[in-house]
Motif scaffolding. Sequence first.
Motif, PDB file in Angstrom:
ATOM      1  N   LEU A   8       0.873  -1.168   0.000  1.00 19.53           N
ATOM      2  CA  LEU A   8       0.000   0.000   0.000  1.00 19.53           C
ATOM      3  C   LEU A   8       0.913   1.222   0.000  1.00 19.53           C
ATOM      4  O   LEU A   8       1.943   1.224   0.666  1.00 19.53           O
ATOM      5  N   ARG A   9       0.546   2.271  -0.753  1.00 20.63           N
ATOM      6  CA  ARG A   9       1.435   3.421  -0.852  1.00 20.63           C
ATOM      7  C   ARG A   9       0.658   4.724  -0.896  1.00 20.63           C
ATOM      8  O   ARG A   9      -0.385   4.813  -1.527  1.00 20.63           O
ATOM      9  N   GLU A  10       1.179   5.707  -0.200  1.00 18.43           N
ATOM     10  CA  GLU A  10       0.696   7.081  -0.281  1.00 18.43           C
ATOM     11  C   GLU A  10       1.885   7.981  -0.572  1.00 18.43           C
ATOM     12  O   GLU A  10       3.014   7.655  -0.211  1.00 18.43           O
ATOM     13  N   SER A  11       1.621   9.122  -1.195  1.00 21.44           N
ATOM     14  CA  SER A  11       2.697  10.034  -1.572  1.00 21.44           C
ATOM     15  C   SER A  11       3.242  10.830  -0.405  1.00 21.44           C
ATOM     16  O   SER A  11       4.410  11.192  -0.400  1.00 21.44           O
ATOM     17  N   GLN A  12       2.387  11.132   0.558  1.00 17.34           N
ATOM     18  CA  GLN A  12       2.831  11.943   1.694  1.00 17.34           C
ATOM     19  C   GLN A  12       2.120  11.512   2.975  1.00 17.34           C
ATOM     20  O   GLN A  12       1.036  10.952   2.932  1.00 17.34           O
ATOM     21  N   ASP A  80      -1.508   2.784 -10.213  1.00 14.15           N
ATOM     22  CA  ASP A  80      -0.862   4.053  -9.850  1.00 14.15           C
ATOM     23  C   ASP A  80      -0.165   3.989  -8.487  1.00 14.15           C
ATOM     24  O   ASP A  80       0.639   4.846  -8.161  1.00 14.15           O
ATOM     25  N   ARG A  81      -0.448   2.978  -7.676  1.00 15.36           N
ATOM     26  CA  ARG A  81       0.291   2.773  -6.427  1.00 15.36           C
ATOM     27  C   ARG A  81       1.653   2.128  -6.716  1.00 15.36           C
ATOM     28  O   ARG A  81       2.563   2.212  -5.924  1.00 15.36           O
ATOM     29  N   PHE A  82       1.778   1.482  -7.870  1.00 13.27           N
ATOM     30  CA  PHE A  82       3.022   0.847  -8.310  1.00 13.27           C
ATOM     31  C   PHE A  82       3.992   1.912  -8.832  1.00 13.27           C
ATOM     32  O   PHE A  82       5.141   1.963  -8.420  1.00 13.27           O
ATOM     33  N   ALA A  83       3.507   2.758  -9.728  1.00 11.16           N
ATOM     34  CA  ALA A  83       4.346   3.824 -10.289  1.00 11.16           C
ATOM     35  C   ALA A  83       3.484   4.823 -11.038  1.00 11.16           C
ATOM     36  O   ALA A  83       2.519   4.452 -11.693  1.00 11.16           O
ATOM     37  N   ARG A  84       3.856   6.092 -10.944  1.00  9.95           N
ATOM     38  CA  ARG A  84       3.262   7.143 -11.762  1.00  9.95           C
ATOM     39  C   ARG A  84       4.321   7.672 -12.734  1.00  9.95           C
ATOM     40  O   ARG A  84       4.245   8.794 -13.199  1.00  9.95           O
ATOM     41  N   ASN A  85       5.306   6.873 -12.973  1.00 12.28           N
ATOM     42  CA  ASN A  85       6.380   7.184 -13.908  1.00 12.28           C
ATOM     43  C   ASN A  85       6.468   5.965 -14.823  1.00 12.28           C
ATOM     44  O   ASN A  85       6.813   4.878 -14.374  1.00 12.28           O
ATOM     45  N   GLU A  87       8.426   4.955 -17.178  1.00  9.22           N
ATOM     46  CA  GLU A  87       9.712   4.278 -17.317  1.00  9.22           C
ATOM     47  C   GLU A  87      10.030   3.450 -16.077  1.00  9.22           C
ATOM     48  O   GLU A  87      10.497   2.310 -16.176  1.00  9.22           O
ATOM     49  N   ALA A  88       9.762   4.002 -14.908  1.00  7.38           N
ATOM     50  CA  ALA A  88       9.984   3.256 -13.662  1.00  7.38           C
ATOM     51  C   ALA A  88       9.040   2.049 -13.597  1.00  7.38           C
ATOM     52  O   ALA A  88       9.436   0.971 -13.158  1.00  7.38           O
ATOM     53  N   ALA A  89       7.810   2.233 -14.049  1.00  3.14           N
ATOM     54  CA  ALA A  89       6.847   1.123 -14.066  1.00  3.14           C
ATOM     55  C   ALA A  89       7.372  -0.022 -14.919  1.00  3.14           C
ATOM     56  O   ALA A  89       7.312  -1.187 -14.518  1.00  3.14           O
ATOM     57  N   ALA A  90       7.900   0.321 -16.086  1.00  5.52           N
ATOM     58  CA  ALA A  90       8.444  -0.710 -16.976  1.00  5.52           C
ATOM     59  C   ALA A  90       9.633  -1.413 -16.329  1.00  5.52           C
ATOM     60  O   ALA A  90       9.748  -2.643 -16.378  1.00  5.52           O
ATOM     61  N   TYR A  91      10.504  -0.641 -15.700  1.00  2.00           N
ATOM     62  CA  TYR A  91      11.687  -1.213 -15.052  1.00  2.00           C
ATOM     63  C   TYR A  91      11.294  -2.194 -13.940  1.00  2.00           C
ATOM     64  O   TYR A  91      11.764  -3.326 -13.908  1.00  2.00           O
ATOM     65  N   TYR A  92      10.418  -1.746 -13.033  1.00  5.54           N
ATOM     66  CA  TYR A  92      10.040  -2.598 -11.906  1.00  5.54           C
ATOM     67  C   TYR A  92       9.243  -3.825 -12.365  1.00  5.54           C
ATOM     68  O   TYR A  92       9.430  -4.921 -11.832  1.00  5.54           O
ATOM     69  N   LEU A  93       8.362  -3.641 -13.334  1.00  3.26           N
ATOM     70  CA  LEU A  93       7.613  -4.783 -13.857  1.00  3.26           C
ATOM     71  C   LEU A  93       8.576  -5.807 -14.459  1.00  3.26           C
ATOM     72  O   LEU A  93       8.474  -7.006 -14.183  1.00  3.26           O
ATOM     73  N   GLY A  94       9.521  -5.342 -15.274  1.00  2.03           N
ATOM     74  CA  GLY A  94      10.494  -6.242 -15.879  1.00  2.03           C
ATOM     75  C   GLY A  94      11.352  -6.946 -14.847  1.00  2.03           C
ATOM     76  O   GLY A  94      11.614  -8.156 -14.959  1.00  2.03           O
ATOM     77  N   LEU A  95      11.771  -6.223 -13.833  1.00  2.00           N
ATOM     78  CA  LEU A  95      12.602  -6.796 -12.771  1.00  2.00           C
ATOM     79  C   LEU A  95      11.857  -7.913 -12.032  1.00  2.00           C
ATOM     80  O   LEU A  95      12.402  -8.997 -11.813  1.00  2.00           O
ATOM     81  N   PHE A 105      -2.754  -6.474  -9.603  1.00  2.00           N
ATOM     82  CA  PHE A 105      -3.298  -5.142  -9.362  1.00  2.00           C
ATOM     83  C   PHE A 105      -4.791  -5.309  -9.146  1.00  2.00           C
ATOM     84  O   PHE A 105      -5.535  -5.650 -10.078  1.00  2.00           O
ATOM     85  N   ALA A 106      -5.225  -5.097  -7.909  1.00  2.00           N
ATOM     86  CA  ALA A 106      -6.580  -5.451  -7.490  1.00  2.00           C
ATOM     87  C   ALA A 106      -7.669  -4.689  -8.228  1.00  2.00           C
ATOM     88  O   ALA A 106      -8.597  -5.300  -8.759  1.00  2.00           O
ATOM     89  N   GLN A 107      -7.607  -3.375  -8.240  1.00  2.00           N
ATOM     90  CA  GLN A 107      -8.702  -2.596  -8.813  1.00  2.00           C
ATOM     91  C   GLN A 107      -8.883  -2.886 -10.302  1.00  2.00           C
ATOM     92  O   GLN A 107     -10.008  -3.026 -10.782  1.00  2.00           O
ATOM     93  N   GLU A 108      -7.782  -2.991 -11.025  1.00  2.00           N
ATOM     94  CA  GLU A 108      -7.864  -3.257 -12.461  1.00  2.00           C
ATOM     95  C   GLU A 108      -8.061  -4.742 -12.769  1.00  2.00           C
ATOM     96  O   GLU A 108      -8.307  -5.099 -13.913  1.00  2.00           O
ATOM     97  N   ASN A 109      -7.936  -5.584 -11.742  1.00  2.00           N
ATOM     98  CA  ASN A 109      -8.052  -7.032 -11.876  1.00  2.00           C
ATOM     99  C   ASN A 109      -7.091  -7.567 -12.944  1.00  2.00           C
ATOM    100  O   ASN A 109      -7.459  -8.339 -13.822  1.00  2.00           O
ATOM    101  N   ILE A 110      -5.842  -7.110 -12.847  1.00  2.00           N
ATOM    102  CA  ILE A 110      -4.798  -7.538 -13.772  1.00  2.00           C
ATOM    103  C   ILE A 110      -3.788  -8.376 -13.003  1.00  2.00           C
ATOM    104  O   ILE A 110      -3.270  -7.948 -11.967  1.00  2.00           O
ATOM    105  N   ILE A 111      -3.536  -9.562 -13.519  1.00  2.00           N
ATOM    106  CA  ILE A 111      -2.533 -10.458 -12.943  1.00  2.00           C
ATOM    107  C   ILE A 111      -1.490 -10.723 -14.026  1.00  2.00           C
ATOM    108  O   ILE A 111      -1.828 -11.163 -15.125  1.00  2.00           O
TER     109      ILE A 111
END
Length: 175
Positions: A8-12, A80-85, A87-95, A105-111
């Motif tokens: 779970l993530r919040e920006s501030q 959007d809790r994973f990344a709002r960037n 390029e970073a999203a692609a990097y972390y997903l690939g890693l 991703f629960a809300q989008e129901n993507i596995i």
Amino acid sequence: MEKARRILRESQESLTEGFGFEIQRDTCLRFEDTHELTVVKEYNLVESSTTWERSKFEEVIWEAIKEVREVPWVELPRIDRFARNIEAAAYYLGLLRKNGVRIAFAQENIIIDDSSQPDAPMKVMMFFMHGFKADQDGRQIKHNTAGGQNKLAEEAKEVPNGMVGWPFDYLPKRI
């Protein structure tokens, strides 16, 4: 039931005082019930997802990779809790995928779990469509925030810094 770690993530910090983590957790709980996941670790992170400087998030990612055999899943409430960037999203997903971690991703129901599945390219494409929207939303939020700060500075004839001249002052004398 398979084991998962929930991020779970919040920006501030101020966003955690309301229902930020609670609402995200509720979204995940519904998803976990449907997909028979048991959460064995939950992380409540407070850091931006628009930058590359995400030390807390990276710690969780590397822990997930290290412990993939014991806890094969990483779940987030929304992309959007994973990344709002993007390029970073692609990097972390690939890693994560390179190291065999299953991502949900629960809300989008993507596995995104196995590149050998026939629908794997479609799931990755859906991830990037949502990731692109998250990136654009992040840019819009930044634009709106900067615009408000600039307008306040114009009205006050000084740059707002959160400080006051005297303990009992709330607004600059010019307002």
